[in-house]
Design an enzyme around this catalytic site. Sequence first.
Site: not given
Length: 357
Positions: A46, A201
């Site tokens: 917000e 990875r």
Amino acid sequence: MAHALRLAERGLYTTQPNPRVGCVIARGDTVLGTGWHPEAGQPHAEVFALREAGESARGATAYVTLEPCAHHGRTPPCAQALIAAGVGRVVIAHEDPFAQVDGKGIEQLRAAGIGVQVGLMREAAHELNAGFFSRVRRGRPWVRVKLAMSLDGRTALADGASQWITGEAARADVQRWRGRSSAILTASGTVLADDPRLTVRLPAGERFVPPWRVVLDTTLRTPDGAHVLDVDAPTVLMHAPDAVVPTHLRQARCVAIRRDEGGLDLRAALHWLAQHEVNEVHVEAGPVLCGALFAQGLADELLIYVAPVLLGHTARPMLTLPPLDDMASRWKLKAIDRRQVGEDMRLVMRPDTDPQG
């Protein structure tokens, strides 16, 4: 709201232990500001959206995927920021079950005379943060069990060899599921047999919060030099209360978990993880641990990669489960997602708790 959910997804790998949240401020069809929560300690969605909207936020509608916070944590309360900006309406996809929020953000907005609507795209918002909701509401993380199997339902040869049943594309896909998780769980048997790294990875430049590597190791058999003891990610070794911690394991976090008749108490292990803000647990282990999690009702989701190969009847099964008395007792699953990943099929399945299912 769909736009806000897509924004929230940008935090899929980085917001832990916080939920993934997106926000769009609009007037009619005109977007005035957007934001998403990137990681714990940084401003919430917000705030970013309000910064972008500026004074144009006054009287506009804010679409938020999770109830705005109502308390001072690492950042000020977002409900008060929306009130101060003068927004006219707030549309919320899902309430926040966290005790310090849990309806209080909605109450503050309504008390300030702001119109509030709750429930738009609620299910999608819940899916995005299933781990957060599980940790807060159930006191345990969302548990996803990853399995790679042949067409005849086998996960390894009789001698334990399992590399590689699936193709390269499927293995790359697994890395993304690891990356969104708070912890990767395995058992000491898998460590001894395969010496896995249990790290993430992803392509260079993609950010993620390294998940904990959690090993259920009742008698602390993890050997010196095992990959799970390297410095690439934090490691937690869960052991029985009477186990003696050898010197080479003191570099890891060793946690005593009470026993049950099958080894360590899995519910207690998951409860400890929830207490330490673990939202999603990704399980990569053998059929015994995976089967135990499923049989005890602790596996929320099965992530199954089916390879177009056959391994034969002597190979190891997908799960080790107790025998059934009759077909009426069979475990039922429902498919959440099916898609092709390279040459393999990926299935996301969940236990079907519907008695009519």
